[in-house]
Design a protein around this motif. Structure first.
Motif, PDB file in Angstrom:
ATOM      1  N   LEU A   1       3.913   5.716  -5.066  1.00 40.67           N
ATOM      2  CA  LEU A   1       3.703   5.502  -3.747  1.00 40.67           C
ATOM      3  C   LEU A   1       2.995   6.779  -3.088  1.00 40.67           C
ATOM      4  O   LEU A   1       3.313   7.694  -3.412  1.00 40.67           O
ATOM      5  N   ARG A   2       2.043   6.459  -2.207  1.00 40.62           N
ATOM      6  CA  ARG A   2       1.435   7.481  -1.378  1.00 40.62           C
ATOM      7  C   ARG A   2       1.629   7.001   0.091  1.00 40.62           C
ATOM      8  O   ARG A   2       2.060   5.782   0.309  1.00 40.62           O
ATOM      9  N   PHE A   3       1.593   8.137   1.031  1.00 42.52           N
ATOM     10  CA  PHE A   3       2.266   7.512   2.174  1.00 42.52           C
ATOM     11  C   PHE A   3       0.966   8.072   3.305  1.00 42.52           C
ATOM     12  O   PHE A   3       0.189   8.829   3.245  1.00 42.52           O
ATOM     13  N   ILE A   4       0.952   6.951   4.293  1.00 43.23           N
ATOM     14  CA  ILE A   4      -0.171   7.136   5.425  1.00 43.23           C
ATOM     15  C   ILE A   4       0.312   7.539   6.701  1.00 43.23           C
ATOM     16  O   ILE A   4       1.298   7.049   7.023  1.00 43.23           O
ATOM     17  N   PRO A   5      -0.257   8.100   7.511  1.00 44.46           N
ATOM     18  CA  PRO A   5       0.245   8.427   8.957  1.00 44.46           C
ATOM     19  C   PRO A   5       0.234   7.111   9.767  1.00 44.46           C
ATOM     20  O   PRO A   5      -0.402   6.347   9.692  1.00 44.46           O
ATOM     21  N   VAL A   6       1.320   6.923  10.875  1.00 43.04           N
ATOM     22  CA  VAL A   6       1.346   6.210  11.890  1.00 43.04           C
ATOM     23  C   VAL A   6       0.831   6.313  13.112  1.00 43.04           C
ATOM     24  O   VAL A   6       1.442   7.448  13.697  1.00 43.04           O
ATOM     25  N   TYR A   7       0.022   5.917  13.602  1.00 49.47           N
ATOM     26  CA  TYR A   7      -0.562   6.397  14.866  1.00 49.47           C
ATOM     27  C   TYR A   7       0.015   5.310  16.070  1.00 49.47           C
ATOM     28  O   TYR A   7      -0.494   5.553  17.353  1.00 49.47           O
ATOM     29  N   HIS A   8       0.408   4.144  15.764  1.00 43.15           N
ATOM     30  CA  HIS A   8       0.847   3.204  16.704  1.00 43.15           C
ATOM     31  C   HIS A   8       2.248   3.588  17.241  1.00 43.15           C
ATOM     32  O   HIS A   8       3.071   3.976  16.312  1.00 43.15           O
ATOM     33  N   THR A   9       2.753   3.123  18.234  1.00 44.92           N
ATOM     34  CA  THR A   9       3.998   2.994  18.727  1.00 44.92           C
ATOM     35  C   THR A   9       4.907   1.698  18.258  1.00 44.92           C
ATOM     36  O   THR A   9       5.850   1.909  18.512  1.00 44.92           O
ATOM     37  N   LYS A  10       4.140   0.612  17.940  1.00 47.32           N
ATOM     38  CA  LYS A  10       4.976  -0.510  17.192  1.00 47.32           C
ATOM     39  C   LYS A  10       4.325  -0.799  16.153  1.00 47.32           C
ATOM     40  O   LYS A  10       3.054  -1.084  15.566  1.00 47.32           O
ATOM     41  N   LEU A  11       5.282  -1.068  15.121  1.00 45.02           N
ATOM     42  CA  LEU A  11       4.957  -1.386  13.690  1.00 45.02           C
ATOM     43  C   LEU A  11       4.147  -2.743  13.913  1.00 45.02           C
ATOM     44  O   LEU A  11       3.203  -3.018  12.826  1.00 45.02           O
ATOM     45  N   VAL A  12       4.587  -3.412  14.676  1.00 48.72           N
ATOM     46  CA  VAL A  12       3.846  -4.844  14.661  1.00 48.72           C
ATOM     47  C   VAL A  12       2.448  -5.104  15.112  1.00 48.72           C
ATOM     48  O   VAL A  12       1.571  -5.846  14.881  1.00 48.72           O
ATOM     49  N   ASN A  13       1.906  -3.697  15.775  1.00 52.94           N
ATOM     50  CA  ASN A  13       0.614  -3.827  16.190  1.00 52.94           C
ATOM     51  C   ASN A  13      -0.303  -2.880  15.199  1.00 52.94           C
ATOM     52  O   ASN A  13      -1.479  -2.918  15.442  1.00 52.94           O
ATOM     53  N   LEU A  14       0.234  -2.514  14.022  1.00 55.64           N
ATOM     54  CA  LEU A  14      -0.443  -1.850  12.895  1.00 55.64           C
ATOM     55  C   LEU A  14      -1.343  -3.013  12.369  1.00 55.64           C
ATOM     56  O   LEU A  14      -1.090  -4.149  11.720  1.00 55.64           O
ATOM     57  N   PRO A  15      -2.776  -2.525  11.977  1.00 52.47           N
ATOM     58  CA  PRO A  15      -3.479  -3.505  11.278  1.00 52.47           C
ATOM     59  C   PRO A  15      -3.153  -3.505   9.679  1.00 52.47           C
ATOM     60  O   PRO A  15      -2.940  -2.452   9.067  1.00 52.47           O
ATOM     61  N   THR A  16      -2.861  -4.436   9.206  1.00 53.75           N
ATOM     62  CA  THR A  16      -2.345  -4.555   7.753  1.00 53.75           C
ATOM     63  C   THR A  16      -2.966  -5.590   6.929  1.00 53.75           C
ATOM     64  O   THR A  16      -3.442  -6.491   7.458  1.00 53.75           O
ATOM     65  N   ARG A  17      -2.592  -5.520   5.761  1.00 55.64           N
ATOM     66  CA  ARG A  17      -2.918  -6.729   4.928  1.00 55.64           C
ATOM     67  C   ARG A  17      -1.729  -6.978   3.947  1.00 55.64           C
ATOM     68  O   ARG A  17      -0.878  -5.960   3.918  1.00 55.64           O
ATOM     69  N   ILE A  18      -1.670  -7.993   3.426  1.00 53.21           N
ATOM     70  CA  ILE A  18      -0.493  -8.243   2.544  1.00 53.21           C
ATOM     71  C   ILE A  18      -0.874  -7.913   1.064  1.00 53.21           C
ATOM     72  O   ILE A  18      -1.804  -8.524   0.519  1.00 53.21           O
ATOM     73  N   HIS A  19      -0.097  -7.041   0.618  1.00 46.83           N
ATOM     74  CA  HIS A  19      -0.275  -6.629  -0.847  1.00 46.83           C
ATOM     75  C   HIS A  19      -0.073  -7.816  -1.712  1.00 46.83           C
ATOM     76  O   HIS A  19       0.734  -8.788  -1.328  1.00 46.83           O
ATOM     77  N   ARG A  20      -0.281  -7.848  -3.006  1.00 52.22           N
ATOM     78  CA  ARG A  20      -0.139  -8.928  -4.090  1.00 52.22           C
ATOM     79  C   ARG A  20       1.437  -9.191  -4.175  1.00 52.22           C
ATOM     80  O   ARG A  20       1.755 -10.108  -4.644  1.00 52.22           O
ATOM     81  N   LEU A  21       2.389  -8.219  -3.938  1.00 49.78           N
ATOM     82  CA  LEU A  21       3.670  -8.122  -4.069  1.00 49.78           C
ATOM     83  C   LEU A  21       4.318  -8.731  -2.803  1.00 49.78           C
ATOM     84  O   LEU A  21       5.747  -8.758  -2.954  1.00 49.78           O
ATOM     85  N   GLY A  22       3.372  -9.109  -1.890  1.00 56.15           N
ATOM     86  CA  GLY A  22       4.061  -9.635  -0.629  1.00 56.15           C
ATOM     87  C   GLY A  22       4.433  -8.613   0.457  1.00 56.15           C
ATOM     88  O   GLY A  22       4.712  -9.106   1.757  1.00 56.15           O
ATOM     89  N   MET A  23       4.486  -7.261   0.258  1.00 57.57           N
ATOM     90  CA  MET A  23       4.691  -6.320   1.208  1.00 57.57           C
ATOM     91  C   MET A  23       3.307  -6.070   2.257  1.00 57.57           C
ATOM     92  O   MET A  23       2.329  -6.152   1.738  1.00 57.57           O
ATOM     93  N   LYS A  24       3.602  -5.536   3.518  1.00 58.32           N
ATOM     94  CA  LYS A  24       2.883  -5.418   4.466  1.00 58.32           C
ATOM     95  C   LYS A  24       2.172  -3.929   4.201  1.00 58.32           C
ATOM     96  O   LYS A  24       2.930  -3.114   3.974  1.00 58.32           O
ATOM     97  N   GLN A  25       0.866  -3.608   3.910  1.00 58.94           N
ATOM     98  CA  GLN A  25       0.483  -2.370   4.297  1.00 58.94           C
ATOM     99  C   GLN A  25      -0.678  -2.157   4.910  1.00 58.94           C
ATOM    100  O   GLN A  25      -1.577  -3.154   4.840  1.00 58.94           O
ATOM    101  N   ASN A  26      -1.210  -0.902   5.208  1.00 57.41           N
ATOM    102  CA  ASN A  26      -2.357  -0.574   5.814  1.00 57.41           C
ATOM    103  C   ASN A  26      -3.265   0.696   5.132  1.00 57.41           C
ATOM    104  O   ASN A  26      -2.364   1.111   4.270  1.00 57.41           O
ATOM    105  N   HIS A  27      -4.214   0.954   5.555  1.00 57.54           N
ATOM    106  CA  HIS A  27      -4.980   1.933   4.792  1.00 57.54           C
ATOM    107  C   HIS A  27      -5.421   3.234   5.709  1.00 57.54           C
ATOM    108  O   HIS A  27      -5.820   2.898   6.728  1.00 57.54           O
ATOM    109  N   HIS A  28      -5.648   4.398   5.143  1.00 55.73           N
ATOM    110  CA  HIS A  28      -6.032   5.571   5.807  1.00 55.73           C
ATOM    111  C   HIS A  28      -6.493   6.405   4.584  1.00 55.73           C
ATOM    112  O   HIS A  28      -6.197   6.560   3.645  1.00 55.73           O
ATOM    113  N   ARG A  29      -7.593   7.559   5.282  1.00 53.48           N
ATOM    114  CA  ARG A  29      -7.928   8.138   4.226  1.00 53.48           C
ATOM    115  C   ARG A  29      -6.901   9.196   3.877  1.00 53.48           C
ATOM    116  O   ARG A  29      -7.211  10.065   2.787  1.00 53.48           O
ATOM    117  N   ARG A  30      -6.037   9.721   4.733  1.00 52.78           N
ATOM    118  CA  ARG A  30      -5.285  10.891   4.573  1.00 52.78           C
ATOM    119  C   ARG A  30      -3.979  10.232   4.056  1.00 52.78           C
ATOM    120  O   ARG A  30      -2.981   9.901   4.708  1.00 52.78           O
TER     121      ARG A  30
END
Length: 216
Positions: A105-134
């Motif tokens: 795993l690698r880890f991306i910074p969170v800049y939103h105050t609410k997890l539900v507001n984060l732009p995400t896509r569903i990984h093939r294993l079913g979990m939510k994740q979003n992307h960032h260069r850092r």
């Protein structure tokens, strides 16, 4: 093992001597699904009251690895609130950033105050994740809050079976590194007397439930 403010946890399934076989994951995931949203929020709020004990072990500008509670887990929004209130930097895991067969795993910074507001896509294993260069490696974090299905009184953790966290944390654990701290976050009923441990399993350093905090 040192325990603080945590009464005896529920010895899930039965109180017999532990056997070599672990309880089925569905036993715990079923109990999670049966909880209402309101009950989940209230239990997460109770667990968050014990975060001050974790705070005592962290630097001022700690980097904290979180996760999305997408499968009925104890909600992690209170963890994000805690990070933002204390000036900690929250991060979320990304699966497959190094290729589909790489489980680190690698880890991306969170800049939103609410997890539900984060732009995400569903990984093939079913979990939510979003992307960032850092992207950070786990070794760059001070704490990783680890998802789990069950955990025993010695800190042995049962995950979903993918091996992502064990693979990610295995090198630092075997080297004896003090960081990142590996902290479980779960409901009381997910704590059992004993789990079978495999050679590649990475145990937790601490556990937070609605009942309190426990150090291993």
């Amino acid at each position: 093992m040192h325990s603080e403010t945590m009464p005896t946890e529920s010895k899930t399934l039965n109180s017999q001597e532990p056997t070599l076989s672990n309880p089925p994951r569905r036993h715990f995931t079923r109990q999670r699904r049966q909880l209402s949203e309101g009950a989940r929020r209230n239990l997460a709020k109770a667990a968050s009251l014990h975060l001050s004990k974790l705070q005592q072990r962290l630097p001022k500008r700690a980097r904290i690895g979180l996760y999305y509670d997408g499968f009925g887990e104890l909600p992690t929004q209170p963890l994000l609130d805690w990070c933002q209130r204390l000036g900690y930097s929250p991060y979320l895991p990304v699966v497959g950033s190094l290729g589909i067969d790489d489980k680190r795993l690698r880890f991306i910074p969170v800049y939103h105050t609410k997890l539900v507001n984060l732009p995400t896509r569903i990984h093939r294993l079913g979990m939510k994740q979003n992307h960032h260069r850092r992207l950070l490696w786990a070794s760059e974090l001070d704490v990783i809050i680890c998802p789990l299905v069950a955990v025993d009184l010695n800190g042995n953790r049962m995950g979903m079976g993918g091996g992502f966290y064990d693979t990610t944390l295995g090198k630092s654990y075997r080297s004896g590194a003090s960081r990142p701290l590996k902290i479980g976050w779960c409901y009381n009923f997910q704590v059992v007397e004993a789990l079978q441990r495999q050679p590649w399993d990475v145990p937790l350093d601490g556990l937070i439930t609605p009942s309190g905090i426990r150090w291993f």
